[in-house]
Design an enzyme around this catalytic site. Structure first.
Site, PDB file in Angstrom:
ATOM      1  N   LEU A 122       0.868  -1.247   0.213  1.00  0.00           N
ATOM      2  CA  LEU A 122       0.007  -0.096   0.018  1.00  0.00           C
ATOM      3  C   LEU A 122       0.893   1.241   0.061  1.00  0.00           C
ATOM      4  O   LEU A 122       1.751   1.244   0.555  1.00  0.00           O
ATOM      5  CB  LEU A 122      -0.914   0.064   1.043  1.00  0.00           C
ATOM      6  CG  LEU A 122      -1.980  -1.100   1.318  1.00  0.00           C
ATOM      7  CD1 LEU A 122      -2.721  -1.038   2.963  1.00  0.00           C
ATOM      8  CD2 LEU A 122      -3.055  -1.070   0.337  1.00  0.00           C
ATOM      9  N   HIS A 123       0.453   2.083  -0.928  1.00  0.00           N
ATOM     10  CA  HIS A 123       1.274   3.361  -0.947  1.00  0.00           C
ATOM     11  C   HIS A 123       0.764   4.490  -1.475  1.00  0.00           C
ATOM     12  O   HIS A 123       1.193   5.824  -1.239  1.00  0.00           O
ATOM     13  CB  HIS A 123       2.751   3.068  -1.832  1.00  0.00           C
ATOM     14  CG  HIS A 123       2.525   3.262  -3.325  1.00  0.00           C
ATOM     15  ND1 HIS A 123       1.932   2.148  -4.022  1.00  0.00           N
ATOM     16  CD2 HIS A 123       2.579   4.398  -4.220  1.00  0.00           C
ATOM     17  CE1 HIS A 123       1.935   2.433  -5.357  1.00  0.00           C
ATOM     18  NE2 HIS A 123       2.138   3.578  -5.430  1.00  0.00           N
ATOM     19  N   ARG A 124      -0.624   4.393  -2.062  1.00  0.00           N
ATOM     20  CA  ARG A 124      -1.174   5.581  -2.695  1.00  0.00           C
ATOM     21  C   ARG A 124      -1.853   6.393  -1.541  1.00  0.00           C
ATOM     22  O   ARG A 124      -2.072   5.943  -0.584  1.00  0.00           O
ATOM     23  CB  ARG A 124      -2.420   5.084  -3.651  1.00  0.00           C
ATOM     24  CG  ARG A 124      -1.619   4.386  -4.788  1.00  0.00           C
ATOM     25  CD  ARG A 124      -2.741   4.070  -6.020  1.00  0.00           C
ATOM     26  NE  ARG A 124      -1.877   3.596  -7.122  1.00  0.00           N
ATOM     27  CZ  ARG A 124      -0.995   4.282  -8.027  1.00  0.00           C
ATOM     28  NH1 ARG A 124      -1.095   5.387  -8.041  1.00  0.00           N
ATOM     29  NH2 ARG A 124      -0.650   3.533  -9.076  1.00  0.00           N
ATOM     30  N   ASP A 176      -2.074  -1.732  -4.152  1.00  0.00           N
ATOM     31  CA  ASP A 176      -2.612  -0.789  -4.900  1.00  0.00           C
ATOM     32  C   ASP A 176      -1.483  -0.212  -5.988  1.00  0.00           C
ATOM     33  O   ASP A 176      -1.748   1.054  -6.533  1.00  0.00           O
ATOM     34  CB  ASP A 176      -3.160   0.379  -4.019  1.00  0.00           C
ATOM     35  CG  ASP A 176      -1.802   1.313  -3.134  1.00  0.00           C
ATOM     36  OD1 ASP A 176      -0.610   0.578  -3.463  1.00  0.00           O
ATOM     37  OD2 ASP A 176      -2.327   1.952  -1.956  1.00  0.00           O
ATOM     38  N   ARG A 195       6.875   6.276   4.524  1.00  0.00           N
ATOM     39  CA  ARG A 195       5.827   7.170   4.593  1.00  0.00           C
ATOM     40  C   ARG A 195       4.528   6.588   5.363  1.00  0.00           C
ATOM     41  O   ARG A 195       3.814   6.968   6.404  1.00  0.00           O
ATOM     42  CB  ARG A 195       5.488   8.156   3.654  1.00  0.00           C
ATOM     43  CG  ARG A 195       4.924   7.468   2.438  1.00  0.00           C
ATOM     44  CD  ARG A 195       5.001   8.405   1.245  1.00  0.00           C
ATOM     45  NE  ARG A 195       4.123   9.561   1.481  1.00  0.00           N
ATOM     46  CZ  ARG A 195       2.780   9.312   1.282  1.00  0.00           C
ATOM     47  NH1 ARG A 195       2.254   8.437   0.546  1.00  0.00           N
ATOM     48  NH2 ARG A 195       1.849  10.343   1.257  1.00  0.00           N
TER      49      ARG A 195
END
Length: 380
Positions: A209-211, A295, A244
């Site tokens: 997950l990064h979006r 994602d 992040r």
């Protein structure tokens, strides 16, 4: 013939690398070699997202590093334009090559266009038809400015034609991500990542997950993690966490149960959060997974090629061939849908399907051949 290649973020490296390799092979057999220079913008600057990938993909030390760092989309784009312009003015290349859809892509494209330097876009024509995604704006602007548009799937060609792009500029060459996957297979198959974690092929899942739409809002991220934790009651789920995203997860940790950080070995079912992995270890994990939830756009393609069932935690995809091919399902972010679709996959045997057209590990060779033919008239 002088070409400048531009990379900026982790997704770019697997797309740039095969072009670098193809140019090296061409130069070994050519009396008129291609001079290529590599500019790294520094959009991703964490060593876990930069250094390890350059080493594992045998990329050269960049000729120029722009060190733009983090910032808003506008700030990053502006800094890349400001810092890349004097380099392009100094080097005066015959062509600038950009890949993908990150801020560095559109910034380099705009700068090359304003300096009237021919531009090639690798992975052109992909469309999610979702203007809320910054990547969609980057794709559309870059494609309008490009002189050579290299597409990975038929939808890319049709999108460009529908938008009025001259068919003579469009080249269906295949997928450079698959070039990287295939040409490094002998390395990632030797990775010991699974063994170190105590995992067996086909008995675990992988999630990424990064979006921003999924990880920047605490409520959305918490909902996703609870759904993933429920899936992880069926089998271990491995989650290499972007820096992040990790900060946001740690802030939520008190309200999340079953989330394990920094485990050296998997000890049973559950959701295991790891530091980011290099390309080789990550592909080793993906290739042995029973299910992947993501994602990411690139991972949709890699799982398609590897015949690994994939659930895309978004409401759309710019890579429809991964859905038509049968390995990818776009399911959104509803917890009910995530748990239901994961359960469906785990009940069914994995697919055994042929790769999409031209996903054969030779896309970069086709790109170099097109550029040589059009820029030098085929001289070799």
């Amino acid at each position: 013939m002088k070409i400048i290649l531009v990379s900026g973020a982790r997704p770019n490296y697997m797309k740039i690398a095969p072009i670098v390799w193809a140019i090296r092979r061409f130069n070994r057999r050519s009396a008129l070699p291609i001079q290529s220079l590599l500019i790294h913008t520094g959009q991703h600057y964490d060593p876990q997202l930069f250094d390890v990938f350059f080493r594992e993909l045998d990329l050269p030390v960049p000729d120029y590093c722009l060190d733009v760092g983090s910032g808003s989309h506008t700030q990053q784009t502006g800094r890349v334009m400001e810092r890349i312009e004097p380099i392009l003015q100094k080097e005066r290349p015959d062509l600038v090559v950009v890949v993908g859809d990150v801020n560095s892509t559109v910034a380099a494209a705009l700068t090359a266009a304003k300096l009237q330097i021919p531009l090639a876009h690798v992975e052109a024509g992909l469309r999610s038809f979702d203007r809320t995604m910054p990547e969609e704006t980057n794709r559309m602007v870059t494609d309008v400015l490009s002189d050579y548009l290299f597409v990975t799937e038929e939808s890319g060609k049709q999108n460009l034609l529908r938008e009025g792009i001259d068919a003579k500029k469009i080249f269906f060459v295949g997928n450079v991500m698959i070039d990287s996957l295939q040409q490094s297979r002998h390395l990632w198959e030797c990775s010991t990542a699974r063994e170190k974690l105590g995992l067996r092929r086909g008995e675990y899942g992988v999630v990424t997950l990064h979006r921003p739409s999924n990880v920047d809002q605490a409520e959305t991220l918490q909902t996703l993690m609870k759904a993933l934790a429920e899936v992880a009651q069926r089998l271990p789920i491995i989650f290499p966490v972007h820096p992040r995203t990790r900060k946001r997860l740690e802030a939520l940790n008190g309200s999340l149960s079953g989330l394990r950080f920094d485990c050296e070995r998997v000890t049973g079912r559950g959701l295991y959060c790891l530091d980011p992995l290099g390309y080789l270890d990550f592909m080793s994990l993906v290739s042995g997974a029973r299910i992947v939830l993501t994602d990411s756009g690139g991972i949709q393609e890699e799982t398609t090629f590897l015949n690994i069932p994939c659930l895309t935690l978004r409401n759309n995809t710019e890579r429809p061939v991964t859905v038509a091919h049968g390995t990818n399902r776009v399911i959104g972010t509803s917890p009910v849908a995530i748990v239901k679709e994961a359960g469906r996959i785990l009940k069914c045997p994995p697919p055994a399907l042929a790769a999409p057209p031209l996903w054969d590990g030779q896309a970069a060779e086709r790109i170099v051949a097109v550029l040589r033919e059009h820029i030098t008239g085929g001289s070799s």
